[in-house]
Design a protein around this motif. Structure first.
Motif, mmCIF file in Angstrom:
data_model
loop_
_atom_site.group_PDB
_atom_site.id
_atom_site.type_symbol
_atom_site.label_atom_id
_atom_site.label_comp_id
_atom_site.label_asym_id
_atom_site.label_seq_id
_atom_site.Cartn_x
_atom_site.Cartn_y
_atom_site.Cartn_z
ATOM 1 N N THR A 85 0.835 -1.196 0.000
ATOM 2 C CA THR A 85 0.000 0.000 0.000
ATOM 3 C C THR A 85 0.873 1.249 0.000
ATOM 4 O O THR A 85 1.798 1.361 0.799
ATOM 5 N N VAL A 86 0.555 2.186 -0.900
ATOM 6 C CA VAL A 86 1.213 3.487 -0.916
ATOM 7 C C VAL A 86 0.199 4.491 -0.384
ATOM 8 O O VAL A 86 -0.879 4.653 -0.952
ATOM 9 N N VAL A 87 0.537 5.136 0.733
ATOM 10 C CA VAL A 87 -0.370 6.090 1.374
ATOM 11 C C VAL A 87 0.038 7.510 0.976
ATOM 12 O O VAL A 87 1.194 7.898 1.135
ATOM 13 N N PHE A 88 -0.920 8.272 0.465
ATOM 14 C CA PHE A 88 -0.682 9.664 0.065
ATOM 15 C C PHE A 88 -1.184 10.586 1.161
ATOM 16 O O PHE A 88 -2.272 10.397 1.691
ATOM 17 N N ARG A 89 -0.377 11.603 1.505
ATOM 18 C CA ARG A 89 -0.780 12.598 2.502
ATOM 19 C C ARG A 89 -0.738 13.976 1.863
ATOM 20 O O ARG A 89 0.178 14.290 1.097
ATOM 21 N N GLY A 90 -1.699 14.781 2.229
ATOM 22 C CA GLY A 90 -1.717 16.179 1.768
ATOM 23 C C GLY A 90 -1.706 16.308 0.264
ATOM 24 O O GLY A 90 -2.513 15.696 -0.429
ATOM 25 N N ARG A 91 -0.745 17.081 -0.229
ATOM 26 C CA ARG A 91 -0.676 17.368 -1.674
ATOM 27 C C ARG A 91 -0.013 16.248 -2.475
ATOM 28 O O ARG A 91 0.086 16.343 -3.700
ATOM 29 N N GLU A 92 0.471 15.221 -1.790
ATOM 30 C CA GLU A 92 1.107 14.099 -2.504
ATOM 31 C C GLU A 92 0.130 13.419 -3.465
ATOM 32 O O GLU A 92 0.547 12.816 -4.447
#
Length: 138
Positions: A85-92
């Motif tokens: 799993t690749v977790v994106f935060r904020g503007r990512e």
């Protein structure tokens, strides 16, 4: 019934729909015990496949990715499936191609021992991929 009683056994109806009905003289308690033993033995030989998960971020460095690849390799060698799993935060979240590249790198590193079961998918703020161990030819 008299014959079964004289031998101190049970008269068990094997096929009630047959004409005439088929019966058998046996120790019913012993029969049930043996059936339970067979079921327990079959259950013991079953293999339970687990789904192990490894999480990373789109900016995860190459060394950290290699370290996580080793973990996934170990999971696959044990016979388990792995979810990366690749977790994106904020503007990512605007740079999903970075997450896609990380998952593709994982797939390439594990190509010798794993099959990609579920390709890259977005689910909310995370992207995931599921890999399963390759079946070994006997």
């Amino acid at each position: 019934m008299a014959l079964a009683e004289s031998q101190q056994l049970d008269l068990v109806e094997v096929s009630p729909t047959a004409v005439p009905p088929v019966c058998r003289i046996m120790d019913y308690g012993k029969f049930k015990y043996q059936q339970a033993k067979k079921l327990a033995e079959a259950k013991k030989k079953q293999v339970q496949v687990e789904l192990k998960e490894v999480k990373l971020r789109p900016k995860t460095d190459t060394h950290d990715l290699e370290f996580k690849v080793k973990h996934v390799r170990r999971f696959l060698e044990e016979g388990n499936k792995a979810k990366i799993t690749v977790v994106f935060r904020g503007r990512e979240i605007t740079h999903q191609e970075l997450g896609m590249a990380a998952l593709e790198k994982f797939a390439a590193e594990l190509a010798d021992i794993a099959l990609v079961e579920v390709r890259q998918k977005m689910e909310g703020r995370s992207m995931f991929m599921i890999v399963a161990p390759k079946v070994k030819a006997k």
